[in-house]
Scaffold this active site. Structure first.
Site, PDB file in Angstrom:
ATOM      1  N   ARG A   1       5.750   2.970  -4.415  1.00 20.00           N
ATOM      2  CA  ARG A   1       5.555   4.074  -3.807  1.00 20.00           C
ATOM      3  C   ARG A   1       4.634   5.191  -4.350  1.00 20.00           C
ATOM      4  O   ARG A   1       3.772   5.460  -3.785  1.00 20.00           O
ATOM      5  CB  ARG A   1       6.945   4.645  -3.417  1.00 20.00           C
ATOM      6  CG  ARG A   1       6.696   5.561  -2.063  1.00 20.00           C
ATOM      7  CD  ARG A   1       8.149   5.730  -1.627  1.00 20.00           C
ATOM      8  NE  ARG A   1       7.850   6.741  -0.426  1.00 20.00           N
ATOM      9  CZ  ARG A   1       8.199   8.002  -0.771  1.00 20.00           C
ATOM     10  NH1 ARG A   1       8.764   8.466  -1.786  1.00 20.00           N
ATOM     11  NH2 ARG A   1       8.058   8.889   0.287  1.00 20.00           N
TER      12      ARG A   1
ATOM     13  N   ASP B   1       8.186   9.664  15.194  1.00 20.31           N
ATOM     14  CA  ASP B   1       9.492   9.514  15.256  1.00 20.31           C
ATOM     15  C   ASP B   1      10.118  10.171  16.296  1.00 20.31           C
ATOM     16  O   ASP B   1      10.963   9.411  16.836  1.00 20.31           O
ATOM     17  CB  ASP B   1      10.020  10.343  13.834  1.00 20.31           C
ATOM     18  CG  ASP B   1       9.062  10.009  12.577  1.00 20.31           C
ATOM     19  OD1 ASP B   1       8.833   9.008  12.510  1.00 20.31           O
ATOM     20  OD2 ASP B   1       8.873  10.999  11.731  1.00 20.31           O
TER      21      ASP B   1
ATOM     22  N   ARG C   1      10.154   7.682  19.034  1.00 24.31           N
ATOM     23  CA  ARG C   1      10.770   6.446  18.872  1.00 24.31           C
ATOM     24  C   ARG C   1      12.156   7.021  19.224  1.00 24.31           C
ATOM     25  O   ARG C   1      12.885   6.069  19.891  1.00 24.31           O
ATOM     26  CB  ARG C   1      10.498   5.919  17.261  1.00 24.31           C
ATOM     27  CG  ARG C   1       9.253   5.411  17.184  1.00 24.31           C
ATOM     28  CD  ARG C   1       9.109   5.152  15.758  1.00 24.31           C
ATOM     29  NE  ARG C   1       7.851   4.326  15.486  1.00 24.31           N
ATOM     30  CZ  ARG C   1       6.969   4.460  14.421  1.00 24.31           C
ATOM     31  NH1 ARG C   1       7.295   5.241  13.113  1.00 24.31           N
ATOM     32  NH2 ARG C   1       5.643   3.680  14.472  1.00 24.31           N
TER      33      ARG C   1
ATOM     34  N   HIS D   1       8.343  12.532   7.215  1.00 19.83           N
ATOM     35  CA  HIS D   1       8.167  11.178   8.149  1.00 19.83           C
ATOM     36  C   HIS D   1       8.515  10.225   7.269  1.00 19.83           C
ATOM     37  O   HIS D   1       7.640   9.491   6.364  1.00 19.83           O
ATOM     38  CB  HIS D   1       6.538  11.238   8.416  1.00 19.83           C
ATOM     39  CG  HIS D   1       5.982   9.947   9.082  1.00 19.83           C
ATOM     40  ND1 HIS D   1       6.735   9.519  10.318  1.00 19.83           N
ATOM     41  CD2 HIS D   1       5.223   9.210   8.579  1.00 19.83           C
ATOM     42  CE1 HIS D   1       6.129   8.434  10.686  1.00 19.83           C
ATOM     43  NE2 HIS D   1       5.020   8.077   9.792  1.00 19.83           N
TER      44      HIS D   1
HETATM   45  P1  NAI Z   1      -6.623   0.361   7.233  1.00 18.55           P
HETATM   46  O1  NAI Z   1      -6.434  -0.346   5.953  1.00 18.55           O
HETATM   47  O2  NAI Z   1      -6.452  -0.402   8.253  1.00 18.55           O
HETATM   48  O3  NAI Z   1      -7.801   1.356   7.300  1.00 18.55           O
HETATM   49  C1  NAI Z   1      -7.944   2.218   6.176  1.00 18.55           C
HETATM   50  C2  NAI Z   1      -9.398   2.659   6.177  1.00 18.55           C
HETATM   51  O4  NAI Z   1      -9.597   3.604   5.260  1.00 18.55           O
HETATM   52  C3  NAI Z   1     -10.281   1.376   5.649  1.00 18.55           C
HETATM   53  O5  NAI Z   1     -11.320   0.973   6.775  1.00 18.55           O
HETATM   54  C4  NAI Z   1     -10.900   1.882   4.480  1.00 18.55           C
HETATM   55  O6  NAI Z   1     -12.382   1.296   4.319  1.00 18.55           O
HETATM   56  C5  NAI Z   1     -10.907   3.301   4.715  1.00 18.55           C
HETATM   57  N1  NAI Z   1     -11.268   4.244   3.638  1.00 18.55           N
HETATM   58  C6  NAI Z   1     -10.674   4.219   2.282  1.00 18.55           C
HETATM   59  N2  NAI Z   1     -11.046   5.092   1.477  1.00 18.55           N
HETATM   60  C7  NAI Z   1     -12.110   5.752   2.199  1.00 18.55           C
HETATM   61  C8  NAI Z   1     -12.577   6.992   1.891  1.00 18.55           C
HETATM   62  N3  NAI Z   1     -12.963   7.479   0.583  1.00 18.55           N
HETATM   63  N4  NAI Z   1     -13.470   7.389   2.754  1.00 18.55           N
HETATM   64  C9  NAI Z   1     -13.524   6.901   3.960  1.00 18.55           C
HETATM   65  N5  NAI Z   1     -12.796   5.882   4.545  1.00 18.55           N
HETATM   66  C10 NAI Z   1     -12.081   5.051   3.664  1.00 18.55           C
HETATM   67  O7  NAI Z   1      -5.032   1.345   7.417  1.00 18.55           O
HETATM   68  P2  NAI Z   1      -4.335   1.839   8.664  1.00 18.55           P
HETATM   69  O8  NAI Z   1      -3.459   1.076   9.055  1.00 18.55           O
HETATM   70  O9  NAI Z   1      -5.464   2.401   9.478  1.00 18.55           O
HETATM   71  O10 NAI Z   1      -3.604   3.195   8.224  1.00 18.55           O
HETATM   72  C11 NAI Z   1      -4.305   4.180   7.379  1.00 18.55           C
HETATM   73  C12 NAI Z   1      -3.372   5.269   6.634  1.00 18.55           C
HETATM   74  O11 NAI Z   1      -2.535   5.810   7.804  1.00 18.55           O
HETATM   75  C13 NAI Z   1      -2.405   4.489   5.907  1.00 18.55           C
HETATM   76  O12 NAI Z   1      -2.002   5.485   4.847  1.00 18.55           O
HETATM   77  C14 NAI Z   1      -1.105   4.424   6.767  1.00 18.55           C
HETATM   78  O13 NAI Z   1      -0.108   4.350   5.999  1.00 18.55           O
HETATM   79  C15 NAI Z   1      -1.339   5.738   7.562  1.00 18.55           C
HETATM   80  N6  NAI Z   1      -0.258   5.709   8.527  1.00 18.55           N
HETATM   81  C16 NAI Z   1       0.469   7.037   9.009  1.00 18.55           C
HETATM   82  C17 NAI Z   1       0.977   7.077   9.994  1.00 18.55           C
HETATM   83  C18 NAI Z   1       1.807   8.417  10.372  1.00 18.55           C
HETATM   84  O14 NAI Z   1       2.526   8.555  11.430  1.00 18.55           O
HETATM   85  N7  NAI Z   1       1.447   9.615   9.778  1.00 18.55           N
HETATM   86  C19 NAI Z   1       1.144   6.065  11.174  1.00 18.55           C
HETATM   87  C20 NAI Z   1       0.502   4.719  10.689  1.00 18.55           C
HETATM   88  C21 NAI Z   1      -0.379   4.760   9.961  1.00 18.55           C
END
Ligand code: NAI
Length: 303
Positions: A85, A145, A148, A172
Site C-alpha cells: 500500500r 461509498d 453503495r 475512503h
Molecule cells: P488506469 O490505470 O486505467 O488509468 C490511469 C491513467 O493515468 C493511465 O492512462 C496513465 O497513463 C495515466 N497517468 C499516469 N501518470 C500520469 C501523469 N503524470 N500525467 C497524466 N496521466 C498520467 O487507472 P483507473 O482505473 O482509471 O484509476 C485511476 C486512479 O483512480 C487510481 O489511483 C484508482 O485507485 C483511483 N480511483 C479512485 C476512486 C475514488 O473513489 N477516489 C474510484 C476509482 C478509482
C-alpha cells in the site's frame, strides 16, 4: 470547461458521462498521448447518436487545461501484485505532485478535484503542493461509498434507491464510517425499518463492495465515473449539493492537518461550507480511528 488528467478507465468513464449529461466540454490529458486522443475521437463519434454538441479534446499537452473551471485528477494506478500500500502511496504521490505543478502553472484559478487513490492522502498532497485555498481542493470517495450504502439499504428493504438518503464520512477505505444515525428512507430513520443485524450486514457490504468489484473485473469504472460527473455538475452549476467529500480540516470535528471525508456544501467555489454534525460518541470514535489511519499514511510520504 472541465479538464480530466488521466485518460484511464475512470477518467474516460467520467469524461463520457460529463459529455452525455451535457455538463461541459472536456479536455482529457494523459501522458499516453495516443490513448487520450483515441478516447476523445471515440467519444466524439458517439456524439450524433446521443445528440451532444460538447467538445472533447484528447492530448498530452498540459497547456490545454488553461481556463478550466474544474480540473479532475485521476491519473495514477491502483495496487498491482507485489506492491505494498505504501508503494502505491508514494508512486501516486509523485504523479499527483507533478500533475498539480502543471495545474498551478496553467489553470491557477480552478477548483481541483482529486480522485487518485488513496484519495484522502492524495487530496492532502494536492492541498500542500498547490497552495490553493482549501475550499478549492477536495477529494472524491465518500459519495461513492454513500451510493453503495444507499443501494444496499434499498435492496434490503425492496424500496426505490431514490428514496434512500445516507452519508458516509471518514476514509475512503476500510475505516469509512457509514452514518447510521443520519440514514433515512424518505425521512424515516433506517433504525425504524431495519434490525441491528441487518444494518451491520449492510455496513459490511458497503465497506467491501469496491474491493468486490475489483476482484470481479479488475477495477471500478461506472460508479466512480458518474460520481465525478455529479460533483463537477455541483460545482459548475453552483448547485450547493450536500455531500461528503475529502477536505483539508482546520479544527472541524476536532482534527487538523489531514484531509478526510466530511459533509460539505459543494458549489461554485468548491467546498462552500463544512457541515459540523453532532455525532454519537461511538461514531466520533470511529472517525478518530479513521483520521489516525490517514495521518499514519501521511507520515509515510517521502518528501
Ligand atoms: P488506469 O490505470 O486505467 O488509468 C490511469 C491513467 O493515468 C493511465 O492512462 C496513465 O497513463 C495515466 N497517468 C499516469 N501518470 C500520469 C501523469 N503524470 N500525467 C497524466 N496521466 C498520467 O487507472 P483507473 O482505473 O482509471 O484509476 C485511476 C486512479 O483512480 C487510481 O489511483 C484508482 O485507485 C483511483 N480511483 C479512485 C476512486 C475514488 O473513489 N477516489 C474510484 C476509482 C478509482
Amino acid at each position: 470547461m472541465i479538464s480530466i488528467i488521466g485518460a484511464g478507465r475512470v477518467g474516460t468513464s467520467a469524461a463520457f458521462d460529463i459529455l452525455r449529461f451535457r455538463i461541459s466540454d472536456v479536455v482529457l490529458v494523459d501522458i499516453a498521448e495516443n490513448l487520450a486522443k483515441g478516447e476523445a475521437l471515440d467519444m466524439m463519434q458517439a456524439a450524433p447518436a446521443i445528440e451532444f454538441d460538447g467538445k472533447i479534446v484528447g492530448t498530452s499537452d498540459f497547456s490545454q487545461i488553461a481556463g478550466s473551471d474544474v480540473v479532475v485528477l485521476v491519473a495514477g494506478g491502483g495496487r498491482k501484485p507485489g506492491m505494498s500500500r505504501l508503494d502505491l502511496i508514494n508512486e501516486n504521490a509523485k504523479v499527483v505532485r507533478s500533475s498539480v505543478k502543471e495545474v498551478v502553472r496553467y489553470a491557477p484559478d480552478c477548483k481541483l478535484m482529486v480522485v487518485t487513490n488513496p484519495v484522502d492522502v492524495m487530496t492532502y498532497v494536492a492541498c500542500k503542493e498547490s497552495g490553493f485555498e482549501r475550499n478549492r481542493v477536495f477529494g472524491m470517495g465518500n459519495i461513492l461509498d454513500a451510493m453503495r450504502f444507499r443501494s444496499y439499504i434499498a435492496m434490503e428493504l425492496n424500496v426505490s434507491r431514490e428514496d434512500v438518503r445516507a452519508l458516509v464520512i471518514g476514509e475512503h477505505g476500510d475505516s469509512m464510517v457509514p452514518l447510521v444515525e443520519y440514514a433515512s428512507v424518505s425521512g424515516i430513520p433506517i433504525t425504524e425499518l431495519l434490525t441491528k443485524e441487518q444494518i451491520s450486514r449492510i455496513i459490511d457490504q458497503t465497506r467491501s463492495s469496491g474491493a468486490e468489484v475489483i476482484k470481479l473485473k479488475g477495477a471500478t469504472t461506472h460508479a466512480p465515473g458518474v460520481v465525478i460527473a455529479i460533483m463537477v455538475d455541483a460545482v459548475l452549476r453552483g448547485r450547493n449539493r450536500v455531500m461528503s467529500v475529502s477536505t483539508c480540516l482546520q479544527g472541524e470535528y476536532g482534527f487538523s492537518d489531514v484531509s478526510i471525508g466530511v459533509p460539505v456544501v459543494l458549489g461554485k467555489d468548491g467546498v462552500e461550507k463544512t457541515l459540523q454534525l453532532k455525532l454519537k460518541p461511538d461514531t466520533q470514535r470511529q472517525l478518530e480511528k479513521s483520521v489516525s489511519m490517514i495521518k499514519d499514511a501521511i507520515k509515510q510520504l517521502q518528501m
